[in-house]
Design an enzyme around this catalytic site. Structure first.
Site, short mmCIF file in Angstrom:
data_model
loop_
_atom_site.label_atom_id
_atom_site.label_comp_id
_atom_site.label_asym_id
_atom_site.label_seq_id
_atom_site.Cartn_x
_atom_site.Cartn_y
_atom_site.Cartn_z
N ARG A 1 -30.35 23.64 65.91
CA ARG A 1 -29.82 22.28 65.74
C ARG A 1 -30.76 21.43 64.89
O ARG A 1 -30.31 20.65 64.04
CB ARG A 1 -29.59 21.66 67.12
CG ARG A 1 -28.90 20.33 67.07
CD ARG A 1 -28.25 19.96 68.41
NE ARG A 1 -27.67 18.64 68.29
CZ ARG A 1 -28.16 17.55 68.87
NH1 ARG A 1 -29.23 17.63 69.64
NH2 ARG A 1 -27.59 16.39 68.67
N HIS B 1 -29.61 19.71 61.55
CA HIS B 1 -29.61 18.24 61.44
C HIS B 1 -30.56 17.74 60.35
O HIS B 1 -30.30 16.72 59.72
CB HIS B 1 -29.96 17.60 62.80
CG HIS B 1 -28.77 17.41 63.68
ND1 HIS B 1 -28.68 16.43 64.63
CD2 HIS B 1 -27.61 18.09 63.75
CE1 HIS B 1 -27.51 16.51 65.26
NE2 HIS B 1 -26.85 17.52 64.75
N HIS C 1 -21.87 27.26 67.48
CA HIS C 1 -21.74 26.65 68.81
C HIS C 1 -21.60 27.70 69.92
O HIS C 1 -21.36 27.34 71.07
CB HIS C 1 -20.59 25.63 68.83
CG HIS C 1 -20.98 24.29 68.31
ND1 HIS C 1 -20.09 23.30 67.98
CD2 HIS C 1 -22.22 23.76 68.07
CE1 HIS C 1 -20.75 22.22 67.56
NE2 HIS C 1 -22.04 22.48 67.60
N TRP D 1 -20.54 26.19 75.53
CA TRP D 1 -19.30 26.66 74.88
C TRP D 1 -18.89 28.04 75.41
O TRP D 1 -17.79 28.49 75.13
CB TRP D 1 -19.50 26.73 73.37
CG TRP D 1 -19.56 25.40 72.69
CD1 TRP D 1 -18.51 24.68 72.22
CD2 TRP D 1 -20.74 24.64 72.38
NE1 TRP D 1 -18.95 23.51 71.64
CE2 TRP D 1 -20.32 23.46 71.72
CE3 TRP D 1 -22.11 24.83 72.57
CZ2 TRP D 1 -21.21 22.49 71.26
CZ3 TRP D 1 -23.00 23.86 72.11
CH2 TRP D 1 -22.54 22.70 71.47
FE1 HIF Z 1 -23.53 21.10 66.82
N1 HIF Z 1 -23.50 19.83 68.41
N2 HIF Z 1 -22.13 19.95 65.88
N3 HIF Z 1 -23.67 22.29 65.17
N4 HIF Z 1 -25.01 22.13 67.75
C1 HIF Z 1 -24.25 19.92 69.55
C2 HIF Z 1 -25.15 20.93 69.87
C3 HIF Z 1 -25.46 21.99 69.04
C4 HIF Z 1 -21.52 18.82 66.38
C5 HIF Z 1 -21.80 18.21 67.59
C6 HIF Z 1 -22.72 18.69 68.51
C7 HIF Z 1 -22.90 22.18 64.05
C8 HIF Z 1 -21.91 21.26 63.82
C9 HIF Z 1 -21.57 20.22 64.66
C10 HIF Z 1 -25.58 23.30 67.26
C11 HIF Z 1 -25.41 23.81 66.00
C12 HIF Z 1 -24.52 23.33 65.05
C13 HIF Z 1 -23.95 18.81 70.41
C14 HIF Z 1 -24.59 18.56 71.77
C15 HIF Z 1 -23.00 18.06 69.78
C16 HIF Z 1 -22.36 16.78 70.29
C17 HIF Z 1 -26.00 17.96 71.64
C18 HIF Z 1 -26.59 17.73 73.01
O1 HIF Z 1 -25.93 17.08 73.82
O2 HIF Z 1 -27.73 18.20 73.27
C19 HIF Z 1 -20.52 18.37 65.44
C20 HIF Z 1 -19.64 17.14 65.63
C21 HIF Z 1 -20.55 19.23 64.38
C22 HIF Z 1 -19.72 19.22 63.08
C23 HIF Z 1 -18.30 19.09 63.22
C24 HIF Z 1 -23.19 23.33 63.08
C25 HIF Z 1 -22.03 24.25 63.05
C26 HIF Z 1 -21.64 24.57 64.43
C27 HIF Z 1 -23.48 22.94 61.62
C28 HIF Z 1 -24.34 23.97 63.76
O3 HIF Z 1 -25.00 24.96 63.31
C29 HIF Z 1 -26.37 23.91 68.30
C30 HIF Z 1 -27.12 25.25 68.18
C31 HIF Z 1 -26.29 23.09 69.41
C32 HIF Z 1 -26.92 23.33 70.79
C33 HIF Z 1 -28.20 22.54 70.94
C34 HIF Z 1 -28.83 22.72 72.31
O4 HIF Z 1 -29.75 21.94 72.62
O5 HIF Z 1 -28.46 23.62 73.08
#
Ligand code: HIF
Length: 293
Positions: free
Chosen positions: A48, A52, A175, A191
């Site tokens: 993440r 980000h 995810h 998920w």
């Molecule tokens: Fe995420 N994502 N992501 N994301 N994400 C969260 C957590 C992770 C979006 C929202 C969220 C991508 C796109 C999008 C990861 C990887 C990727 C969370 C929760 C949210 C809300 C954060 C928390 O509460 O800790 C949205 C709206 C996206 C675009 C539409 C990417 C594609 C899936 C680019 C990507 O690689 C990962 C890994 C996590 C888990 C983090 C953790 O702390 O476990």
């Protein structure tokens, strides 16, 4: 306006071995600090952070992105969208102290590549050359995505990152890793069942679970399944849009196809906005397993 140009600065003194050493340090620390977040470990949050720190990119003027390592500045690391990512940044602090010749952008993106590979995901090609830019290069808050949206928003968001429909769906498969946290994002739950393994489980669950749109304890809407899994509205949009749905079905049935597309899309995500000179090196790192470590 003059377009922003970010040329990769390749340090000729460094070889793949130098970066593999950093990769190994990160991988070993992921293995050691395994109790983090209920034994999910640091892999997901490192993915993440890498995304980000790259996902602020805007193709309109080539601003943002991973190049300048601007996540290290307060304006960016206090963006509410980045809640919780300090844990990943702190994880990397001792690594940066030991290898302080690496740029922040290279370190954040290398951390994400390492985390995907160590979770048994695909090999992701990685190129060095990001350069620490001054604070003035920090993009404004609000460029990272908002999960309470449908397919049109998702398509437009990924278009700003130069991603087409296939790339958008492939990326979303990440995810499978980690979970949402009420205290970070206002969403709650994982998920799927295997939050520390990189698989196509996200797509399988999206198609096969019984999803119900509910309000969580923070009052935010998310899709929940009887097994305790969740989907954001932006995730669920991938089965509501017919073009996305076709690709979701493909990846649910063919993990190799997902791995191949994810590897190229994720490399592109991490490199958006960077110009690589001809002959710039491109590395594929060995996992600890590959090295019998
Ligand atoms: Fe995420 N994502 N992501 N994301 N994400 C969260 C957590 C992770 C979006 C929202 C969220 C991508 C796109 C999008 C990861 C990887 C990727 C969370 C929760 C949210 C809300 C954060 C928390 O509460 O800790 C949205 C709206 C996206 C675009 C539409 C990417 C594609 C899936 C680019 C990507 O690689 C990962 C890994 C996590 C888990 C983090 C953790 O702390 O476990």
């Amino acid at each position: 306006a003059v377009p922003i140009v970010h040329i990769a600065a390749v340090n000729k003194e460094r070889t793949i071995d130098d970066y593999q050493r950093i990769y190994n340090k990160i991988a070993e620390k992921i293995r050691e600090d395994d109790e983090y977040d209920g034994y999910i470990g640091y892999g997901p949050i490192l993915v993440r952070l890498g995304w980000h720190s790259s996902g602020t990119y805007n193709k309109e003027n080539n601003s943002g992105g991973s190049y300048g390592g601007t996540y290290r500045f307060k304006l960016e690391n206090t963006d509410p969208s980045n809640n919780g990512l300090q844990n990943a940044a702190h994880f990397l602090d001792p690594i940066y102290k030991e290898f302080n010749w690496i740029s922040h952008g290279d370190l954040y993106t290398l951390g994400a590549v390492c985390a995907v590979q160590e979770a048994q995901g695909p090999k992701i090609k990685w190129r060095p050359g990001r350069v620490d830019l001054p604070e003035s290069a920090t993009p404004e808050n609000g460029r990272l995505p908002d999960a309470v949206n449908g397919a049109d928003y998702v398509r437009n968001f990924y278009a700003r990152l130069k991603m087409n429909d296939r790339e958008a769906v492939a990326l979303t498969g990440a995810h499978c890793l980690g979970r949402t946290h009420l205290k970070n994002s206002g969403f709650d739950g994982p998920w799927g069942a295997a939050s520390s393994s990189f698989t196509n489980e996200f797509f399988v669950n999206l198609l096969n679970e019984q999803w119900k749109l509910e309000k969580n304890a923070a009052g935010n809407k998310q899709y929940d399944s009887p097994k305790g899994y969740m989907m954001l509205e932006t995730d669920y949009a991938l089965v509501q849009d017919p073009i996305y749905l076709k690709i979701v079905k493909e990846y649910a049935n063919n993990e190799a196809s997902f791995f191949k597309d994810f590897a190229s899309s994720f490399q592109k995500l991490l490199e958006n906005g960077i110009d690589y000179p001809k002959g710039a090196p491109e590395y594929v790192f060995k996992t600890l397993d590959d090295q019998d470590m």
